[in-house]
Design an enzyme around this catalytic site. Sequence first.
Site, short mmCIF file in Angstrom:
data_model
loop_
_atom_site.label_atom_id
_atom_site.label_comp_id
_atom_site.label_asym_id
_atom_site.label_seq_id
_atom_site.Cartn_x
_atom_site.Cartn_y
_atom_site.Cartn_z
N ASN A 281 0.85 -1.18 0.00
CA ASN A 281 0.00 0.00 0.00
C ASN A 281 0.89 1.24 0.00
O ASN A 281 1.46 1.61 1.03
CB ASN A 281 -0.91 -0.01 1.23
CG ASN A 281 -1.86 1.16 1.26
OD1 ASN A 281 -1.96 1.92 0.31
ND2 ASN A 281 -2.57 1.32 2.38
N LYS B 132 0.06 4.25 -0.34
CA LYS B 132 -0.63 5.38 0.29
C LYS B 132 -0.43 6.66 -0.55
O LYS B 132 -0.37 6.58 -1.78
CB LYS B 132 -0.17 5.55 1.74
CG LYS B 132 -0.38 4.25 2.54
CD LYS B 132 -0.18 4.42 4.02
CE LYS B 132 -0.42 3.08 4.73
NZ LYS B 132 -0.33 3.22 6.20
N GLU C 197 -5.58 -5.37 10.46
CA GLU C 197 -4.62 -4.30 10.69
C GLU C 197 -4.91 -3.62 12.02
O GLU C 197 -5.77 -2.73 12.10
CB GLU C 197 -4.70 -3.25 9.58
CG GLU C 197 -4.29 -3.76 8.21
CD GLU C 197 -4.04 -2.59 7.27
OE1 GLU C 197 -2.92 -2.52 6.74
OE2 GLU C 197 -4.93 -1.75 7.10
N SER D 72 3.21 -2.27 10.39
CA SER D 72 4.66 -2.16 10.56
C SER D 72 5.39 -3.46 10.23
O SER D 72 6.30 -3.88 10.94
CB SER D 72 5.00 -1.68 11.97
OG SER D 72 4.45 -0.40 12.22
#
Length: 295
Positions: free
Chosen positions: A58, A60, A212, A258
Amino acid sequence: MNPNNVVGFCNFRQPLTYTPAESHPAAQVFLRTSSSSYPGIRLLQPAMALRSFFVGGNWKMNGSKESLDQLIGTLNTASLHDQTEVVCAAPSIYLDFTRSSLDPRIGVAAQNCYQVAKGAFTGEISPAMIKDCGADWVILGHSERRHVFGESDELIGQKVAHALESDLAVIACVGETLEEREAGTTEEVVYAQTQVIAENVKDWGKVVLAYEPVWAIGTGKTASPEQAQEVHEKLRAWLRANVSDDVADSVRIIYGGSVTAANCRELASQGDVDGFLVGGASLKPEFVDIINARA
């Protein structure tokens, strides 16, 4: 034979016993035998072995054509585990650029979409537009959409339904905040989020579920492998009880929060962790190591 490449092993010189897989609700039985003479061999549970590993990147709201071109070049020339499905989620303005530049073996996703095909919805993009750019996936329900932009479970469910009806595959995200975890409501929260998603899914073959924990996204904190496995196992049990055995066994539940090259292999060793949704590390060369976590 390189034992690190072996995922299943039967030593037929020894008696074989079939034992109920009590520690893994997704498997009905597993074949047990000794592998002490073959260090490094991993004996995978049947259902786990049947679910192909999935790694999503991702990106972002990051990158430029120049920086993404460098990242795409790294991915295109990298040796990637051929049993791992890889999808990169580009900013919407770079979807066409990413799809035209990225090796076809790697899928492309949008990071969000709206719940209708077209109309007066300034700033939104539709599944039809995403498909027109050549992308086949979309991320929905990400914690940043929930907590930064205030998207409700109901809205996310509507988006999931329309994306699937439009022939997009969906990475559907669930997860609890730090306050919810500390209050002991993790299960309640992720079950409620999953319920709304499930109510809007007709074909689970086009859905990947991403757990998540919000407190681990971009914070440098990571759920321990045991914490991730615990929630994944409970989510799979929820699917078994509320959807079907087949869906529980086949749906890939991936972890996001993370994930790095340093922790990915230990996380990937967990029986119900079927891959990752990677944020910051997906913009770095170490993303290749994360993709190859099961190699």
